[in-house]
Scaffold this active site. Structure first.
Site, short mmCIF file in Angstrom:
data_model
loop_
_atom_site.label_atom_id
_atom_site.label_comp_id
_atom_site.label_asym_id
_atom_site.label_seq_id
_atom_site.Cartn_x
_atom_site.Cartn_y
_atom_site.Cartn_z
N ARG A 119 -5.81 2.60 -3.25
CA ARG A 119 -4.95 1.75 -2.41
C ARG A 119 -5.15 0.30 -2.81
O ARG A 119 -6.26 -0.11 -3.20
CB ARG A 119 -5.26 1.93 -0.94
CG ARG A 119 -6.62 1.50 -0.44
CD ARG A 119 -7.72 2.50 -0.61
NE ARG A 119 -7.36 3.83 -0.18
CZ ARG A 119 -7.48 4.26 1.07
NH1 ARG A 119 -7.90 3.47 2.01
NH2 ARG A 119 -7.15 5.51 1.37
N ARG A 126 0.83 -1.19 0.00
CA ARG A 126 0.00 0.00 0.00
C ARG A 126 0.87 1.25 0.00
O ARG A 126 1.84 1.36 0.73
CB ARG A 126 -0.91 0.04 1.22
CG ARG A 126 -1.73 1.30 1.23
CD ARG A 126 -2.62 1.45 2.39
NE ARG A 126 -3.27 2.74 2.34
CZ ARG A 126 -4.21 3.11 3.20
NH1 ARG A 126 -4.59 2.30 4.17
NH2 ARG A 126 -4.76 4.29 3.10
N ASP A 165 -6.70 -1.53 2.29
CA ASP A 165 -6.82 -0.73 3.52
C ASP A 165 -7.50 -1.65 4.53
O ASP A 165 -8.51 -2.29 4.18
CB ASP A 165 -7.68 0.50 3.22
CG ASP A 165 -7.98 1.30 4.46
OD1 ASP A 165 -7.12 1.38 5.36
OD2 ASP A 165 -9.09 1.87 4.56
N ASP A 189 -8.99 -1.38 8.24
CA ASP A 189 -9.34 -0.51 9.36
C ASP A 189 -9.96 -1.32 10.50
O ASP A 189 -10.76 -2.24 10.26
CB ASP A 189 -10.36 0.55 8.92
CG ASP A 189 -9.74 1.63 8.05
OD1 ASP A 189 -8.50 1.81 8.09
OD2 ASP A 189 -10.49 2.30 7.31
N1 LIG Z 1 -9.55 2.47 13.86
C1 LIG Z 1 -8.46 2.62 13.08
N2 LIG Z 1 -8.12 1.69 12.16
C2 LIG Z 1 -7.02 1.85 11.39
N3 LIG Z 1 -6.19 2.93 11.43
C3 LIG Z 1 -6.50 3.88 12.34
C4 LIG Z 1 -7.63 3.77 13.19
N4 LIG Z 1 -7.69 4.86 13.99
C5 LIG Z 1 -6.66 5.63 13.66
N5 LIG Z 1 -5.92 5.05 12.68
C6 LIG Z 1 -4.73 5.68 12.10
O1 LIG Z 1 -5.09 6.24 10.84
C7 LIG Z 1 -3.87 6.44 10.12
C8 LIG Z 1 -4.19 6.68 8.67
O2 LIG Z 1 -4.82 5.51 8.21
P1 LIG Z 1 -5.12 5.38 6.63
O3 LIG Z 1 -4.06 6.10 5.87
O4 LIG Z 1 -5.36 3.93 6.37
O5 LIG Z 1 -6.47 6.22 6.51
P2 LIG Z 1 -7.63 5.79 5.50
O6 LIG Z 1 -8.08 4.40 5.87
O7 LIG Z 1 -7.20 6.03 4.11
O8 LIG Z 1 -8.74 6.85 5.87
P3 LIG Z 1 -9.87 6.64 6.99
O9 LIG Z 1 -9.09 6.59 8.29
O10 LIG Z 1 -10.75 7.81 6.84
O11 LIG Z 1 -10.55 5.33 6.68
C9 LIG Z 1 -3.10 5.14 10.41
O12 LIG Z 1 -1.71 5.36 10.33
C10 LIG Z 1 -3.54 4.78 11.82
O13 LIG Z 1 -2.49 5.07 12.75
N1 LIG Z 2 -16.03 3.19 -1.66
C1 LIG Z 2 -15.00 3.44 -0.84
N2 LIG Z 2 -14.55 4.69 -0.69
C2 LIG Z 2 -13.51 4.96 0.16
C3 LIG Z 2 -12.90 3.90 0.87
C4 LIG Z 2 -13.39 2.58 0.68
O1 LIG Z 2 -12.88 1.60 1.28
N3 LIG Z 2 -14.43 2.40 -0.16
N4 LIG Z 2 -11.88 4.17 1.75
C5 LIG Z 2 -11.48 5.42 1.96
C6 LIG Z 2 -10.45 5.71 2.98
O2 LIG Z 2 -10.39 4.72 3.97
C7 LIG Z 2 -12.02 6.56 1.22
N5 LIG Z 2 -13.09 6.21 0.33
#
Ligand SMILES: Nc1ncnc2c1ncn2[C@@H]1O[C@H](COP(=O)(O)OP(=O)(O)OP(=O)(O)O)[C@@H](O)[C@H]1O
Ligand SMILES: Nc1nc2c(c(=O)[nH]1)N=C(CO)CN2
Length: 162
Positions: free
Chosen positions: A92, A83, A95, A97
């Site tokens: 990406r 990634r 991802d 989360d």
């Molecule tokens: N619940 C969580 N799950 C995963 N990462 C998290 C969480 N809370 C905070 N983070 C932090 O978020 C930072 C950025 O994560 P990332 O770049 O994957 O964001 P994203 O997934 O693109 O956007 P979003 O967080 O809006 O889904 C990570 O380095 C991590 O430390």
């Molecule tokens: N449809 C969709 N949109 C996104 C997604 C994702 O997983 N699916 N993840 C994001 C940042 O975590 C931003 N936007």
């Protein structure tokens, strides 16, 4: 043991292969059992729309890993699938989360649980409801959150299962 829900998303490369590889890597997490995998949904990009559509799913796990250990394991999956973070919310390969970790409510510099944007995201709520329709998020039933999304809710997503 703690019941944990993860959200997976991919829109770069071989998306189905990315999901398969990520799930295989998650199955190998120590002190963790994969309990259930949601349906897979093709979803329009949320938050940054100049990118290809995503595949999204959610996983239900049972784990003894701490939240921080789980985050490190999730980030290792992202690293193994190469990634790159070039644009916020941009394309990406994978991802991973942490959406929910039992009833835990925590916030540190690098980890917020429940994930702060669950309630705004049909691409999370819909597969999450596949796993447990009785979940309560921000004090609301998940099904009520989905209905509240209106045209972005179930109607739009029920035909996007791949
Ligand atoms: N619940 C969580 N799950 C995963 N990462 C998290 C969480 N809370 C905070 N983070 C932090 O978020 C930072 C950025 O994560 P990332 O770049 O994957 O964001 P994203 O997934 O693109 O956007 P979003 O967080 O809006 O889904 C990570 O380095 C991590 O430390
Ligand atoms: N449809 C969709 N949109 C996104 C997604 C994702 O997983 N699916 N993840 C994001 C940042 O975590 C931003 N936007």
């Amino acid at each position: 043991m703690n019941i944990v829900y993860l959200g997976l998303g991919t829109n770069l490369g071989d998306r189905e292969e990315n999901l398969k590889q990520a799930i295989d890597l998650i199955k190998d997490f120590s002190k963790t059992d994969l309990l259930e995998v949601s349906k897979v949904y093709e979803t329009e990009p949320w938050g940054y729309n100049k990118q290809d559509s995503f595949l999204n799913l959610c996983l239900k796990l049972k784990t003894e890993l701490s939240p921080q250990e789980l985050l490190e394991n999730c980030q290792s999956v992202e690293a193994k699938l190469k990634r790159k973070r070039l644009v916020k919310w941009g394309p990406r390969t994978i991802d991973v989360d942490i959406l929910l970790y039992g009833d835990l409510d925590m916030q540190t510099d690098d980890l917020i649980i429940p994930h702060p944007r669950i309630a705004e995201r049909a691409f999370v709520l819909i597969p999450l409801a596949d796993l447990d329709e009785s979940l309560v998020i921000d004090g609301k039933y998940i099904v009520d959150l989905i209905v509240g999304l209106g045209e972005n809710g179930v109607e739009k997503y029920k035909n996007s299962v791949i």
